[in-house]
Design a protein around this motif. Structure first.
Motif, PDB file in Angstrom:
ATOM      1  N   LYS A   1      14.231  10.209 -16.018  1.00  0.00           N
ATOM      2  CA  LYS A   1      14.980  10.849 -17.001  1.00  0.00           C
ATOM      3  C   LYS A   1      15.667   9.881 -17.816  1.00  0.00           C
ATOM      4  O   LYS A   1      15.959   8.669 -17.491  1.00  0.00           O
ATOM      5  CB  LYS A   1      15.984  11.853 -16.440  1.00  0.00           C
ATOM      6  CG  LYS A   1      16.759  11.444 -15.298  1.00  0.00           C
ATOM      7  CD  LYS A   1      17.274  12.638 -14.607  1.00  0.00           C
ATOM      8  CE  LYS A   1      18.495  12.035 -13.360  1.00  0.00           C
ATOM      9  NZ  LYS A   1      19.118  13.175 -12.720  1.00  0.00           N
TER      10      LYS A   1
ATOM     11  N   LYS B   1      17.110   8.063  -7.391  1.00  0.00           N
ATOM     12  CA  LYS B   1      17.613   9.272  -8.005  1.00  0.00           C
ATOM     13  C   LYS B   1      17.810   9.522  -9.364  1.00  0.00           C
ATOM     14  O   LYS B   1      17.661  10.667  -9.972  1.00  0.00           O
ATOM     15  CB  LYS B   1      18.821   9.963  -7.315  1.00  0.00           C
ATOM     16  CG  LYS B   1      18.954  10.011  -5.501  1.00  0.00           C
ATOM     17  CD  LYS B   1      18.158  11.080  -5.308  1.00  0.00           C
ATOM     18  CE  LYS B   1      17.716  11.061  -3.821  1.00  0.00           C
ATOM     19  NZ  LYS B   1      16.718  12.039  -3.337  1.00  0.00           N
TER      20      LYS B   1
ATOM     21  N   PHE C   1       0.892  -1.104   0.129  1.00  0.00           N
ATOM     22  CA  PHE C   1       0.108  -0.023  -0.005  1.00  0.00           C
ATOM     23  C   PHE C   1       0.808   1.097  -0.147  1.00  0.00           C
ATOM     24  O   PHE C   1       1.837   1.108   0.598  1.00  0.00           O
ATOM     25  CB  PHE C   1      -0.991  -0.073   1.263  1.00  0.00           C
ATOM     26  CG  PHE C   1      -1.672   0.987   1.463  1.00  0.00           C
ATOM     27  CD1 PHE C   1      -2.763   1.422   0.623  1.00  0.00           C
ATOM     28  CD2 PHE C   1      -1.329   1.942   2.328  1.00  0.00           C
ATOM     29  CE1 PHE C   1      -3.572   2.359   0.696  1.00  0.00           C
ATOM     30  CE2 PHE C   1      -2.120   3.352   2.572  1.00  0.00           C
ATOM     31  CZ  PHE C   1      -3.211   3.529   1.742  1.00  0.00           C
ATOM     32  N   GLY C   2       0.576   2.571  -0.820  1.00  0.00           N
ATOM     33  CA  GLY C   2       0.960   3.912  -0.741  1.00  0.00           C
ATOM     34  C   GLY C   2       2.391   3.471  -1.521  1.00  0.00           C
ATOM     35  O   GLY C   2       2.500   2.786  -2.552  1.00  0.00           O
ATOM     36  N   LYS C   3       3.443   4.273  -1.060  1.00  0.00           N
ATOM     37  CA  LYS C   3       4.940   4.183  -1.540  1.00  0.00           C
ATOM     38  C   LYS C   3       5.855   3.303  -1.288  1.00  0.00           C
ATOM     39  O   LYS C   3       6.875   3.598  -0.517  1.00  0.00           O
ATOM     40  CB  LYS C   3       5.193   5.613  -2.016  1.00  0.00           C
ATOM     41  CG  LYS C   3       4.362   6.614  -2.822  1.00  0.00           C
ATOM     42  CD  LYS C   3       4.818   7.915  -2.639  1.00  0.00           C
ATOM     43  CE  LYS C   3       4.139   9.049  -3.467  1.00  0.00           C
ATOM     44  NZ  LYS C   3       2.602   8.897  -3.277  1.00  0.00           N
TER      45      LYS C   3
ATOM     46  N   LYS D   1       9.114  14.178 -16.525  1.00  0.00           N
ATOM     47  CA  LYS D   1       9.288  15.214 -15.440  1.00  0.00           C
ATOM     48  C   LYS D   1       8.325  15.212 -14.481  1.00  0.00           C
ATOM     49  O   LYS D   1       8.790  15.168 -13.118  1.00  0.00           O
ATOM     50  CB  LYS D   1       9.859  16.214 -16.301  1.00  0.00           C
ATOM     51  CG  LYS D   1       9.977  17.573 -15.476  1.00  0.00           C
ATOM     52  CD  LYS D   1      11.216  17.853 -15.209  1.00  0.00           C
ATOM     53  CE  LYS D   1      11.474  18.999 -14.158  1.00  0.00           C
ATOM     54  NZ  LYS D   1      12.088  20.044 -14.359  1.00  0.00           N
TER      55      LYS D   1
ATOM     56  N   ILE E   1      10.741   8.666  -7.246  1.00  0.00           N
ATOM     57  CA  ILE E   1      11.797   8.760  -6.462  1.00  0.00           C
ATOM     58  C   ILE E   1      11.349   8.190  -5.192  1.00  0.00           C
ATOM     59  O   ILE E   1      11.955   7.218  -4.358  1.00  0.00           O
ATOM     60  CB  ILE E   1      12.494  10.024  -6.522  1.00  0.00           C
ATOM     61  CG1 ILE E   1      13.272  10.500  -7.922  1.00  0.00           C
ATOM     62  CG2 ILE E   1      13.426  10.275  -5.253  1.00  0.00           C
ATOM     63  CD1 ILE E   1      13.658  11.891  -7.693  1.00  0.00           C
ATOM     64  N   ARG E   2      10.104   8.695  -4.839  1.00  0.00           N
ATOM     65  CA  ARG E   2       9.720   8.316  -3.624  1.00  0.00           C
ATOM     66  C   ARG E   2       9.334   6.888  -3.519  1.00  0.00           C
ATOM     67  O   ARG E   2       9.641   6.108  -2.737  1.00  0.00           O
ATOM     68  CB  ARG E   2       8.391   9.063  -3.322  1.00  0.00           C
ATOM     69  CG  ARG E   2       8.254  10.481  -2.337  1.00  0.00           C
ATOM     70  CD  ARG E   2       8.508  10.310  -1.273  1.00  0.00           C
ATOM     71  NE  ARG E   2       9.814   9.707  -0.665  1.00  0.00           N
ATOM     72  CZ  ARG E   2      10.835  10.339  -0.735  1.00  0.00           C
ATOM     73  NH1 ARG E   2      11.072  11.765  -1.042  1.00  0.00           N
ATOM     74  NH2 ARG E   2      12.119  10.037  -0.459  1.00  0.00           N
TER      75      ARG E   2
ATOM     76  N   SER F   1      12.523   4.360  -3.739  1.00  0.00           N
ATOM     77  CA  SER F   1      13.458   4.516  -2.589  1.00  0.00           C
ATOM     78  C   SER F   1      12.432   3.980  -1.458  1.00  0.00           C
ATOM     79  O   SER F   1      13.064   3.551  -0.390  1.00  0.00           O
ATOM     80  CB  SER F   1      13.846   6.160  -2.156  1.00  0.00           C
ATOM     81  OG  SER F   1      12.775   6.729  -1.827  1.00  0.00           O
ATOM     82  N   GLY F   2      11.364   3.855  -1.442  1.00  0.00           N
ATOM     83  CA  GLY F   2      10.195   3.242  -0.368  1.00  0.00           C
ATOM     84  C   GLY F   2      10.144   1.746  -0.875  1.00  0.00           C
ATOM     85  O   GLY F   2       9.578   0.946   0.078  1.00  0.00           O
TER      86      GLY F   2
ATOM     87  N   ARG G   1       8.418  12.625 -11.801  1.00  0.00           N
ATOM     88  CA  ARG G   1       9.853  12.093 -11.166  1.00  0.00           C
ATOM     89  C   ARG G   1       9.748  11.947  -9.818  1.00  0.00           C
ATOM     90  O   ARG G   1      10.373  10.976  -9.409  1.00  0.00           O
ATOM     91  CB  ARG G   1      10.706  13.255 -11.978  1.00  0.00           C
ATOM     92  CG  ARG G   1      12.184  12.805 -11.519  1.00  0.00           C
ATOM     93  CD  ARG G   1      12.970  13.265 -12.509  1.00  0.00           C
ATOM     94  NE  ARG G   1      14.206  12.673 -12.161  1.00  0.00           N
ATOM     95  CZ  ARG G   1      15.253  13.533 -11.392  1.00  0.00           C
ATOM     96  NH1 ARG G   1      15.291  14.985 -11.433  1.00  0.00           N
ATOM     97  NH2 ARG G   1      16.552  13.022 -11.021  1.00  0.00           N
ATOM     98  N   SER G   2       9.325  12.965  -9.027  1.00  0.00           N
ATOM     99  CA  SER G   2       9.529  13.023  -7.555  1.00  0.00           C
ATOM    100  C   SER G   2       8.797  11.880  -7.160  1.00  0.00           C
ATOM    101  O   SER G   2       9.229  11.540  -5.865  1.00  0.00           O
ATOM    102  CB  SER G   2       9.346  14.431  -7.046  1.00  0.00           C
ATOM    103  OG  SER G   2       8.196  14.876  -7.190  1.00  0.00           O
ATOM    104  N   CYS G   3       7.618  11.543  -7.473  1.00  0.00           N
ATOM    105  CA  CYS G   3       7.107  10.448  -7.130  1.00  0.00           C
ATOM    106  C   CYS G   3       7.639   9.124  -7.325  1.00  0.00           C
ATOM    107  O   CYS G   3       7.726   8.112  -6.365  1.00  0.00           O
ATOM    108  CB  CYS G   3       5.339  10.361  -7.846  1.00  0.00           C
ATOM    109  SG  CYS G   3       4.524   8.902  -7.294  1.00  0.00           S
TER     110      CYS G   3
END
Ligand code: HEM
Ligand code: FES
Lengths: 345, 283
Positions: B236, B232, B94-96, B186, B193-194, B197-198, B189-191
């Motif tokens: 891209k 990270k 569930f979630g990230k 783009k 990454i989350r 890394s999760g 992207r930050s999602c």
């Protein structure tokens, strides 16, 4: 300190204004949803909300930023200014829905605090193409929040006009941040001629309007030179409309010379409420009435009629053979000065 | 505005001609606003045909393996030689967050290796572009049941495809295959990454000149330390080197964690990301 911030109620004009804002928001969202459903099937609800509210907030920001210079160019736009802060607060609410949804969508339920994640997930701060564009939106939203939170006259009175004005000038910083938020965000992943054209046209419109209004004002604000007695020539009596004013700039201050009831009086042009141009106002019921939100001042002493307590500086006016002169020395705010009498032949 | 018309907001009515002018201005504004709404909404890139069965729960049976990534192996048939044909459904939490921890727990409590058990899992399906991902929505409670297998599980075929250099974009499969649209590039992207890394396994998407896509699971010796580093690089275009293998319906690229540092300093080409630009597998 004025009491008026408690006295301003939800009057009919404000209700109409707010109704138009609501209608416009509703219309935009409806058209956005229908068009996206039809032309972009498969769009998720979250993306719909994020894109519809983001683009709407930016559009509203353009309208908000246009009102000031439009009013300086043509006074018929003044009614749009009257309730501009409701437009500003509505824009903030729409932008906040966009921001909160984005933070929840992209940063919640992860292994770090969502707000930390906005700044720390993408760390390519040294690259333009990969720049963490969401941080720019976040900073813009923070400015809008501060403005919306302090928009009530209570804050204007308590923070002081100078600080309040500086805070509210930050809207231009926020505008720049949001333009970059879009250019480094969606435009990088979905380069689109339409989006870039809209943004460019918006930017040209806003900067063009400000420059135009600025030039017009600069021309009008040219300082007049003093005569031998130390007075400035305001102009011919015939140039001042009955119950209206002309303005002159002396020692860097703008002064409004009003004509009413066969008399001439001069007061500072700057309204105590939000620096509105009193010289563009009118005498209504014997009071100078500000064109922006209707604050009133008595022309001969610069005082608001009781129970209000705002005061502006007063000046001496001299009338010689149809020529109107002003003594550039200001009297302390609220000082009674005898009006110059216009002799009827 | 006529000379004698002066607008005072707190008076009930605006003067007549001024009110008419205002109605005109408002009509112009509403027309402009409608145009912008239609232009912006109608100008979006097409959305992927992927699905997330949000709120709908499904039960699946199969064997769970954590190598190379958490997945549910289901038998889809047999080939001409009578060998089992399997499909790997990626498991995510569930979630990230990733699903590995849920099964480490099971391993501890059951005292058996995971592949000696048959699982019944409950969650929500995420699918599209030929791949299936399963969200264990109720986390630990998503493991409804597990029973020992009477016979060893169908052997997993691993086909070595050699050392390869692959150009593409790293995505998180949970979002890409249905939870978010767009789930790449783009804006996403930050999602990504989350998510990576999760603990959600990173996947590389590549595309050849004909527009055919390949999905490659990225693995390293130590997935716990590498997932933060590789996250990270998500969102891209880049090139990554490693040992490529075929594992049922997936390709797997085993990369060297030390090499990631070099990739970070690569200069990337500006421009649209997947799937709008020819992204190729370099072999
Ligand atoms: C916390 C603050 C904010 C965050 C996290 C944020 C995040 C985002 C994200 C992720 C996107 C790309 C979404 C997509 O297209 O799929 C986006 C687009 C956009 N944002 Fe923001 N934003 C924030 C604040 C703002 C504010 C304050 C404004 C304007 C007043 C704004 C205006 C826009 C616009 C116009 C777009 C492009 C919409 C489109 O795709 O058509 N954002 N924002
Ligand atoms: S500025 Fe608001 S009433 Fe004058």
């Amino acid at each position: 300190m004025g009491h008026r911030y408690t006295a301003v109620l939800w009057n009919r004009q404000k209700k109409i204004y707010d109704l138009v804002i609501l209608l416009a928001i509703f219309l935009y969202l409806l058209l956005f949803i229908l068009t996206a459903r039809f032309l972009s099937p498969g769009i998720t609800g979250e993306t719909m909300v994020i894109r519809a509210t983001g683009s709407l907030a930016l559009l509203m920001l353009h309208v908000i930023l246009s009102i000031g210079p439009l009013c300086r160019l043509n006074r018929r736009f003044l009614p749009l200014l009257y309730n501009r802060r409701h437009l500003g607060v509505s824009m903030f609410v729409i932008a906040a829905i966009h921001g909160v949804f984005s933070v929840l969508q992209f940063h919640s339920l992860g292994n770090v605090n969502p707000l930390v994640s906005v700044f720390a997930s993408n760390q390519d701060y040294d690259s333009l193409h990969n720049f963490p564009f969401q941080t720019l939106g976040f900073l813009g939203l923070t400015i809008f929040f501060l403005m919306a939170a302090t928009s009530h006259d209570f804050w204007l009175a308590n923070l002081g006009p100078r600080f309040w004005k500086t805070l509210h000038m930050m809207v231009y910083v926020a505008y720049g941040l949001i333009i970059m938020h879009v250019m480094l965000g969606i435009v990088q992943s979905e380069p689109s001629v339409i989006l870039v054209t809209l943004l460019g046209a918006g930017f040209l419109w806003i900067s063009g309007l400000h420059l135009w209004a600025g030039f017009k004002e600069a021309a009008a604000d040219r300082e007049k030179s003093l005569d031998r007695r130390g007075y400035v020539l305001v102009g011919e009596l015939g140039q001042i409309p009955e119950n209206g004013a002309v303005t002159v700039v002396v020692n860097g201050e703008k002064v409004a010379v009003f004509r009413y009831d066969g008399k001439l009086s001069a007061i500072s042009n700057v309204c105590k409420h939000q620096n509105g141009p009193l010289g563009e106002g009118k005498i209504v019921d014997g009071c100078v009435t500000c064109p922006w939100h209707g604050y009133q001042y008595l022309p001969h002493n610069g005082c608001s009629p009781p129970p209000f307590t705002e005061k502006v500086a007063t000046y001496d006016v001299l009338l010689e053979e149809e020529k109107v002169y002003l003594n550039p020395k200001p009297y302390p705010e609220g000082t009674t000065r005898n009006p110059a009498i216009i002799r009827q032949n | 505005m006529r000379k004698n018309e002066f607008y005072i907001g707190y008076l009930p009515k605006a003067p007549g001609t001024l009110a008419r002018w205002l109605r005109g201005i408002i009509a112009v504004l509403l027309a402009l606003l409608s145009l912008v709404a239609v232009f912006v909404a109608g100008n979006q890139q097409p959305f992927a045909e992927t699905y997330f069965e949000y709120g709908k729960s499904t039960q699946l049976k199969g064997v769970v393996s954590l190598t190379p990534v958490p997945r549910l192996i289901v038998k889809t048939g047999v080939d001409l030689k009578g060998q089992a044909v399997t499909k790997s459904i990626l498991l995510v939490n569930f979630g990230k967050s990733g699903a590995a921890e849920i099964f480490h727990n099971v391993e501890k409590t059951s005292g058996r290796p995971l592949t000696a058990l048959e699982f019944t899992l409950q969650g929500s399906l995420i699918y599209g572009e030929g791949k299936v991902v399963f969200e264990l929505t109720d986390q630990h409670a998503s493991v409804l049941d597990y029973v020992p297998l009477n016979q060893p599980y169908y052997p997993v075929k691993m086909n070595d495809l050699g050392e390869q250099s692959i150009y593409g974009e790293i995505i998180d499969p949970k979002c890409y295959f249905g939870v978010m649209k767009p789930g790449f590039g783009k804006v996403h992207r930050s999602c990504a990454i989350r998510c990576i890394s999760g603990g959600i396994s990173p996947v590389m998407v590549t595309k050849n000149e004909n527009g055919d896509k390949q999905f490659i699971l990225l693995t390293a010796d130590n997935s716990a330390t590498s997932s933060h580093k590789i996250s990270k690089l998500a969102g891209k275009p880049l090139t990554i080197n490693g040992q490529l293998t075929q594992m049922d319906d997936w390709l797997v690229l085993h990369y060297n964690e030390q090499e990631l540092a070099k990739i970070q300093h690569q200069k990337f080409v500006a421009g649209p990301l997947l799937p709008h630009q020819g992204i190729t597998i370099c072999n």
